[in-house]
Design a protein around this motif. Structure first.
Motif, PDB file in Angstrom:
ATOM      1  N   ASN A 163       0.229   2.280  -1.927  1.00 25.05           N
ATOM      2  CA  ASN A 163       0.109   3.730  -1.780  1.00 25.05           C
ATOM      3  C   ASN A 163      -0.472   4.100  -0.415  1.00 25.05           C
ATOM      4  O   ASN A 163      -0.035   5.072   0.203  1.00 25.05           O
ATOM      5  N   GLU A 164      -1.431   3.322   0.074  1.00 26.91           N
ATOM      6  CA  GLU A 164      -2.001   3.582   1.404  1.00 26.91           C
ATOM      7  C   GLU A 164      -0.944   3.401   2.490  1.00 26.91           C
ATOM      8  O   GLU A 164      -0.879   4.187   3.436  1.00 26.91           O
ATOM      9  N   THR A 165      -0.102   2.364   2.330  1.00 30.41           N
ATOM     10  CA  THR A 165       0.985   2.144   3.292  1.00 30.41           C
ATOM     11  C   THR A 165       1.927   3.334   3.306  1.00 30.41           C
ATOM     12  O   THR A 165       2.310   3.835   4.368  1.00 30.41           O
ATOM     13  N   LEU A 166       2.288   3.809   2.121  1.00 30.10           N
ATOM     14  CA  LEU A 166       3.180   4.967   2.025  1.00 30.10           C
ATOM     15  C   LEU A 166       2.521   6.211   2.629  1.00 30.10           C
ATOM     16  O   LEU A 166       3.168   6.971   3.363  1.00 30.10           O
ATOM     17  N   THR A 167       1.241   6.403   2.352  1.00 30.61           N
ATOM     18  CA  THR A 167       0.512   7.556   2.868  1.00 30.61           C
ATOM     19  C   THR A 167       0.469   7.525   4.401  1.00 30.61           C
ATOM     20  O   THR A 167       0.660   8.555   5.051  1.00 30.61           O
ATOM     21  N   GLN A 168       0.228   6.337   4.975  1.00 27.99           N
ATOM     22  CA  GLN A 168       0.211   6.206   6.432  1.00 27.99           C
ATOM     23  C   GLN A 168       1.556   6.577   7.039  1.00 27.99           C
ATOM     24  O   GLN A 168       1.618   7.119   8.144  1.00 27.99           O
ATOM     25  N   ARG A 169       2.621   6.313   6.323  1.00 29.68           N
ATOM     26  CA  ARG A 169       3.968   6.649   6.805  1.00 29.68           C
ATOM     27  C   ARG A 169       4.373   8.069   6.417  1.00 29.68           C
ATOM     28  O   ARG A 169       5.499   8.470   6.649  1.00 29.68           O
ATOM     29  N   ARG A 170       3.454   8.770   5.759  1.00 33.94           N
ATOM     30  CA  ARG A 170       3.694  10.133   5.246  1.00 33.94           C
ATOM     31  C   ARG A 170       4.884  10.152   4.289  1.00 33.94           C
ATOM     32  O   ARG A 170       5.705  11.069   4.300  1.00 33.94           O
ATOM     33  N   ALA A 171       4.926   9.093   3.467  1.00 35.65           N
ATOM     34  CA  ALA A 171       5.951   8.966   2.439  1.00 35.65           C
ATOM     35  C   ALA A 171       5.270   9.085   1.076  1.00 35.65           C
ATOM     36  O   ALA A 171       4.039   9.073   0.979  1.00 35.65           O
ATOM     37  N   TYR A 172       6.072   9.181   0.032  1.00 33.81           N
ATOM     38  CA  TYR A 172       5.558   9.406  -1.313  1.00 33.81           C
ATOM     39  C   TYR A 172       6.018   8.305  -2.261  1.00 33.81           C
ATOM     40  O   TYR A 172       6.854   7.486  -1.918  1.00 33.81           O
ATOM     41  N   PHE A 173       5.456   8.350  -3.459  1.00 32.19           N
ATOM     42  CA  PHE A 173       5.801   7.390  -4.510  1.00 32.19           C
ATOM     43  C   PHE A 173       6.167   8.156  -5.767  1.00 32.19           C
ATOM     44  O   PHE A 173       5.540   9.165  -6.101  1.00 32.19           O
ATOM     45  N   GLU A 174       7.178   7.645  -6.483  1.00 35.95           N
ATOM     46  CA  GLU A 174       7.568   8.248  -7.755  1.00 35.95           C
ATOM     47  C   GLU A 174       7.880   7.146  -8.763  1.00 35.95           C
ATOM     48  O   GLU A 174       8.582   6.193  -8.448  1.00 35.95           O
ATOM     49  N   SER A 175       7.313   7.280  -9.961  1.00 32.11           N
ATOM     50  CA  SER A 175       7.626   6.391 -11.077  1.00 32.11           C
ATOM     51  C   SER A 175       8.320   7.226 -12.140  1.00 32.11           C
ATOM     52  O   SER A 175       7.762   8.210 -12.630  1.00 32.11           O
TER      53      SER A 175
END
Length: 147
Positions: A80-92
């Motif tokens: 999640n931190e990696t995604l946040t740094q890339r300003r991307a999101y996560f969805e399940s």
């Protein structure tokens, strides 16, 4: 233009990815990466790494279930931190988690902690069962090598 990047994983080579792939396609994933025969405990998953590296600003990383992405809370938080740094999101899809909102981010952390607790409880029960079996002279699993 933001994309949805899907990731599907099964732990053994004889398991089937069809259910996950169908759900990811229905959710509108532009591309789907697949790891077959790879445990969620392993951090070295080739297709997972490719999918994560593909993420750009505004993109959403989509999985069918939270445990398809990772089995430990520490690893979930790192992802999640990696995604946040890339300003991307996560969805399940199954747990209905979407980190594009503050509430979705909160739910992500709560469910990640619950998933890790569930895994640890199963591990404790398995170890307890193996200990009882050993006391009774039974040793399930692969045959032991003789000295």
């Amino acid at each position: 233009m933001p994309r949805k990047i899907g990731y599907a994983r099964v732990s053994t080579a004889d398991q089937n990815l069809d259910l996950q792939i169908a759900a990811l396609e229905k959710a509108g994933c532009n591309q789907i990466y697949r790891d077959q025969g790879v445990s969620g405990c392993q951090e070295n998953r080739p297709e997972f790494a490719k999918a994560l590296n593909e993420m750009k600003r505004g993109d959403t990383f989509v999985v069918w279930r939270l445990d398809r992405m990772s089995r430990s809370l520490r690893h979930l938080i790192e992802i999640n931190e990696t995604l946040t740094q890339r300003r991307a999101y996560f969805e399940s899809l199954t747990e209905k988690i979407d980190t594009s909102s503050p509430m979705g981010e909160f739910v992500f952390h709560i469910l990640g902690a619950v998933a890790q607790l569930e895994r640890e409880i199963i591990r404790e029960r398995t170890l307890a069962g193996l200990a009882i079996a050993a006391q009774n002279g039974r040793f399930p699993g692969r045959p032991r090598k003789c000295g």
